[in-house]
Design an enzyme around this catalytic site. Structure first.
Site, PDB file in Angstrom:
ATOM      1  N   SER A 143      -5.618   7.307  10.020  1.00  9.99           N
ATOM      2  CA  SER A 143      -6.837   6.498   9.971  1.00  9.99           C
ATOM      3  C   SER A 143      -6.957   5.898   8.585  1.00  9.99           C
ATOM      4  CB  SER A 143      -8.075   7.359  10.263  1.00  9.99           C
ATOM      5  OG  SER A 143      -9.269   6.656   9.954  1.00  9.99           O
ATOM      6  N   TYR A 156     -12.585  15.332   8.216  1.00 14.30           N
ATOM      7  CA  TYR A 156     -11.883  14.322   9.016  1.00 14.30           C
ATOM      8  C   TYR A 156     -11.009  13.448   8.127  1.00 14.30           C
ATOM      9  CZ  TYR A 156     -10.958  10.348  12.027  1.00 14.30           C
ATOM     10  OH  TYR A 156     -10.326   9.362  12.732  1.00 14.30           O
TER      11      TYR A 156
END
Length: 270
Positions: A143, A156
């Protein structure tokens, strides 16, 4: 329906919806048979039936919760033992927007287990078989928050930084052995990820990319030989300069003495 020769079996995790479902669609249309891995059995079978009817490919649902050790072990065994597997897409993952003051540590631990541990173990299961055959492709979904670490939840972001760093190491270890590694860094993408993460409004933001565009761009990047693919980054030179800077500073870490800015030489001489 197609009758083209199979390009082998592609394993896609997190395949029942979102980015994983689009990868499944595109890979089947590119001539891969599929092993689709997800927890939601109903969605998994619906997708498998649709793709089998549309493409004529062999589509196998594989119900598994990769946060559960026994389910993960079953998939690891399949990756080690099935010589028809030629491609692995490590897409399964979860996210959060909660800060350390509002997030539950057990939820963070579950995120680490899925985003890091499962991805790592599946890669370790697939890589030796690919090396033995002299070919294979591993696509790991990271990501942009792996770089923009302050954007969402810290665990995350850190898990996605891991995926990016892991990809660099895999390139070093496997590139000369016939195994292709691609690390994909999506930005905000219109999937159910945001519902689970607790910020559904992001799905309709003007800065949010469709899952179809994300996957189509990523596969073109794979075709073009990109090792790291960031579909939303408009100027590839920005990434090239980032990488050049990272590699340049890495060469400056090997010093037996601390920097003079800490004043240790002066302090020791006094």
């Amino acid at each position: 329906m197609t009758t083209q020769t199979s390009r082998g079996l592609a394993v896609v995790t997190g395949a029942s919806a979102g980015i994983g479902a689009v990868y499944a669609d595109r890979l089947a249309k590119r001539g891969y048979d599929l092993l689709l891995v997800a927890r939601n059995e109903e969605r998994l079978h619906a997708l498998a039936d649709r793709l089998a009817n549309e493409t004529g490919r062999r589509i196998e649902p594989f119900k598994a919760d990769l946060g559960r050790k026994e389910d993960l072990s079953r998939l690891e065994a399949r990756l080690r033992e099935d010589a028809s597997i030629t491609l692995l897409v490590n897409n399964a993952g979860i996210g959060s927007v909660a800060s350390i003051l509002t997030g539950e540590v057990e939820e963070m631990d579950a995120m680490i287990q899925l985003n890091i541990t499962a991805l790592t173990r599946l890669t370790y299961a697939a890589a030796p078989s690919f090396v033995a055959r002299g070919s294979g492709t591993i696509i790991n979904i990271s990501s942009v928050v792996g770089i923009a670490a302050e954007a969402l939840n810290g665990v995350y972001s850190a898990s996605k930084s891991y995926v990016l760093s892991f990809g660099h190491s895999l390139q070093k270890d496997l590139a000369d052995k016939g195994v292709r590694i691609q690390t994909v860094l999506p930005g905000a993408t219109a999937t159910e990820f945001w519902d689970v993460a607790g910020y559904a409004a992001q799905k309709t933001s003007s800065t949010t990319m469709s899952a179809a565009d994300l996957v189509d761009a990523a596969l073109i990047g794979l075709d073009q030989g990109e090792r790291v693919t960031i579909p939303g980054l408009q100027d590839l030179g920005d990434w090239t300069r980032w990488e050049e800077g990272r590699r340049a500073i890495s060469a400056q870490f090997g010093n037996a003495k601390p920097s003079s800015r800490y004043g240790l030489a002066t302090a020791n001489a006094a």
